[in-house]
Structure formats: structure tokens, C-alpha cells
Design a protein around this motif. Structure first.
Motif, short mmCIF file in Angstrom:
data_model
loop_
_atom_site.label_atom_id
_atom_site.label_comp_id
_atom_site.label_asym_id
_atom_site.label_seq_id
_atom_site.Cartn_x
_atom_site.Cartn_y
_atom_site.Cartn_z
N GLU A 8 0.87 -1.17 0.00
CA GLU A 8 0.00 0.00 0.00
C GLU A 8 0.91 1.22 0.00
OE1 GLU A 8 -3.14 0.05 2.87
OE2 GLU A 8 -4.25 -1.47 1.75
N LYS A 9 0.47 2.27 -0.69
CA LYS A 9 1.32 3.44 -0.91
C LYS A 9 1.85 4.03 0.40
CE LYS A 9 1.51 7.90 -3.25
NZ LYS A 9 2.11 8.59 -2.09
N SER A 10 0.99 4.13 1.40
CA SER A 10 1.43 4.74 2.66
C SER A 10 2.50 3.89 3.32
CB SER A 10 0.24 4.96 3.59
OG SER A 10 -0.33 3.73 3.95
N VAL A 11 2.45 2.57 3.12
CA VAL A 11 3.45 1.68 3.69
C VAL A 11 4.80 1.87 2.98
CG1 VAL A 11 4.12 -0.75 3.89
CG2 VAL A 11 1.81 -0.04 4.53
N ALA A 12 4.77 1.90 1.65
CA ALA A 12 6.01 2.11 0.90
C ALA A 12 6.62 3.47 1.28
CB ALA A 12 5.73 2.05 -0.60
N ASP A 13 5.76 4.49 1.40
CA ASP A 13 6.26 5.82 1.78
C ASP A 13 6.88 5.80 3.18
OD1 ASP A 13 5.37 6.76 -0.65
OD2 ASP A 13 3.55 7.70 0.15
N LEU A 16 10.37 4.23 3.28
CA LEU A 16 11.39 5.18 2.78
C LEU A 16 11.64 6.30 3.79
CD1 LEU A 16 10.31 5.42 -0.97
CD2 LEU A 16 12.37 4.31 -0.07
N SER A 17 10.57 6.86 4.35
CA SER A 17 10.77 8.00 5.25
C SER A 17 11.43 7.55 6.56
CB SER A 17 9.46 8.76 5.52
OG SER A 17 8.54 7.93 6.13
N ILE A 97 9.00 -12.76 3.02
CA ILE A 97 9.79 -11.89 2.16
C ILE A 97 10.64 -10.94 3.01
CG2 ILE A 97 8.40 -11.82 0.04
CD1 ILE A 97 7.39 -9.03 1.33
N MET A 98 11.71 -10.46 2.40
CA MET A 98 12.58 -9.45 3.01
C MET A 98 12.55 -8.24 2.08
SD MET A 98 16.70 -9.70 3.58
CE MET A 98 16.53 -10.49 5.19
N VAL A 99 12.38 -7.07 2.70
CA VAL A 99 12.40 -5.85 1.90
C VAL A 99 13.59 -5.00 2.32
CG1 VAL A 99 11.19 -3.66 1.46
CG2 VAL A 99 9.93 -5.82 1.41
N ILE A 100 14.29 -4.49 1.31
CA ILE A 100 15.44 -3.61 1.57
C ILE A 100 15.16 -2.25 0.94
CG2 ILE A 100 17.89 -3.22 1.03
CD1 ILE A 100 18.24 -6.26 1.38
N ALA A 101 15.43 -1.21 1.72
CA ALA A 101 15.39 0.16 1.21
C ALA A 101 16.83 0.63 1.12
CB ALA A 101 14.60 1.06 2.15
N ALA A 102 17.25 1.06 -0.05
CA ALA A 102 18.64 1.47 -0.23
C ALA A 102 18.73 2.99 -0.40
CB ALA A 102 19.24 0.79 -1.45
N TYR A 103 19.81 3.55 0.18
CA TYR A 103 20.10 4.97 0.00
C TYR A 103 20.07 5.30 -1.49
CZ TYR A 103 22.57 9.40 0.41
OH TYR A 103 22.91 10.72 0.34
N PRO A 104 19.48 6.41 -1.95
CA PRO A 104 19.06 7.58 -1.16
C PRO A 104 17.59 7.59 -0.71
CG PRO A 104 19.06 8.13 -3.48
CD PRO A 104 19.46 6.69 -3.39
N PHE A 105 16.89 6.48 -0.82
CA PHE A 105 15.52 6.36 -0.28
C PHE A 105 14.56 7.39 -0.88
CE2 PHE A 105 18.55 5.97 3.46
CZ PHE A 105 18.73 4.60 3.36
N GLN A 106 14.71 7.68 -2.16
CA GLN A 106 13.91 8.74 -2.76
C GLN A 106 12.70 8.24 -3.53
OE1 GLN A 106 14.34 12.11 -2.28
NE2 GLN A 106 15.74 11.28 -0.73
N ASP A 110 14.07 2.55 -5.00
CA ASP A 110 15.05 2.34 -3.93
C ASP A 110 14.58 1.27 -2.94
OD1 ASP A 110 16.73 4.34 -4.95
OD2 ASP A 110 15.64 5.91 -3.87
N LEU A 111 13.45 0.63 -3.28
CA LEU A 111 12.92 -0.48 -2.48
C LEU A 111 12.99 -1.76 -3.31
CD1 LEU A 111 9.46 0.70 -1.08
CD2 LEU A 111 11.58 0.41 0.21
N ALA A 112 13.29 -2.87 -2.65
CA ALA A 112 13.21 -4.14 -3.36
C ALA A 112 12.83 -5.24 -2.38
CB ALA A 112 14.54 -4.47 -4.05
N ALA A 113 12.08 -6.21 -2.89
CA ALA A 113 11.65 -7.36 -2.08
C ALA A 113 12.40 -8.60 -2.55
CB ALA A 113 10.14 -7.56 -2.23
N PHE A 114 12.77 -9.45 -1.60
CA PHE A 114 13.54 -10.65 -1.90
C PHE A 114 12.93 -11.86 -1.19
CE2 PHE A 114 16.23 -6.96 -2.09
CZ PHE A 114 16.94 -7.13 -3.28
N ASN A 115 13.07 -13.03 -1.82
CA ASN A 115 12.65 -14.24 -1.13
C ASN A 115 13.81 -14.78 -0.29
OD1 ASN A 115 14.34 -15.72 -2.83
ND2 ASN A 115 12.68 -16.30 -4.23
#
Ligand SMILES: [Zn+2]
Length: 136
Positions: A8-13, A16-17, A97-106, A110-115
Motif C-alpha cells: 500500500e502506498k502509505s506503507v512504501a512511503d 522510505l521516510s 519476504i525481506m524488503v530492503i530500502a537502499a540509500y538515497p531512499f527517494q 530504492d525499495l526491493a523485495a527478496f525471497n
């Protein structure tokens, strides 16, 4: 095998924030949602109990995790900008799943999900409350 992760958009935001707020330290969040066949919907975030914020892996002991079947996995940030899980991350894999947020988080790129094998899973950001079954 999970073939798609919807945020959901608010979750992705928020992922990052949160990463921006704790930079240059890592942030770690539990992601809640549900799984239907091969698709996961993430619609809620929880700050894990006793989260340790360090310069390395943002870990927490698995034994401290609440028994919560809605927890789909863990998201954490990589201030280094590396958008893939480390060996250590995979050794600490929890959930589906594992989610990684990578710099610069813009952006959502800058988000990716992995198994659990470290393989990238396709993701999509969807409007909040798109899921009619969602309850609060
Ligand atoms: Zn990591």
C-alpha cells in the motif's frame, strides 16, 4: 513461492521516510499484511520490540518477535546504497519476504523485495485500502 509483493502506498512511503529519518543508521520494521496464493499484500508496519539500531545489521532476536501470523517479513534499510541482501541478512531471514530500502531512499526504485534465497520478487505500489477485505 511468492511471485508478487504489493505495498500500500502509505506503507512504501513509510519505509522510505523511516530510512531517511534514521540515516546513517539502519532502520528495521516488521511488515504486516496477508498472503493470497502467490501474492503478498503489505498494509501495515510495526516497529519491532527491542530493535537495535546499529551501523551494521539492524537485527533483533527472533525470540522477541510477537506471535503474529500477519507478519509477512522484515524491512530494513541499507545506508550503503546496496540494493540486495547480504549473506548476514539471508541468515536472519524471517517470514516470507525481506524488503530492503537502499540509500538515497527517494523513489520506489530504492525499495526491493527478496525471497529467502535472495532472489528479487516483483513488487507493485498500490493505493491504500484497495483491498476490500482489509479491517482495522
Ligand atoms: Zn541488510
Amino acid at each position: 513461492m511468492i511471485s508478487l509483493v504489493r505495498f500500500e502506498k502509505s506503507v512504501a512511503d513509510s519505509i522510505l521516510s523511516s530510512a531517511i529519518d534514521t540515516y546513517p543508521r539502519e532502520t528495521i520494521l516488521l511488515m504486516r499484511g496477508r498472503v493470497k496464493q502467490e501474492e503478498i499484500l503489505i498494509n501495515d508496519l510495526v516497529i519491532p520490540p527491542l530493535a537495535r539500531h546499529g551501523f551494521g545489521f539492524s537485527g533483533f532476536p527472533n525470540i522477541m518477535l510477537p506471535l503474529d501470523l500477519k507478519v509477512m517479513g522484515v524491512s530494513h534499510s541499507h545506508p550503503s546504497g546496496v540494493l540486495r541482501p547480504s549473506i548476514q541478512d539471508l541468515n536472519h531471514f524471517y517470514g516470507k519476504i525481506m524488503v530492503i530500502a537502499a540509500y538515497p531512499f527517494q523513489t520506489y526504485d530504492d525499495l526491493a523485495a527478496f525471497n529467502s534465497h535472495g532472489k528479487k520478487v516483483p513488487q507493485r505500489v498500490v493505493p491504500d485500502h484497495e483491498d476490500p477485505d482489509k479491517r482495522h
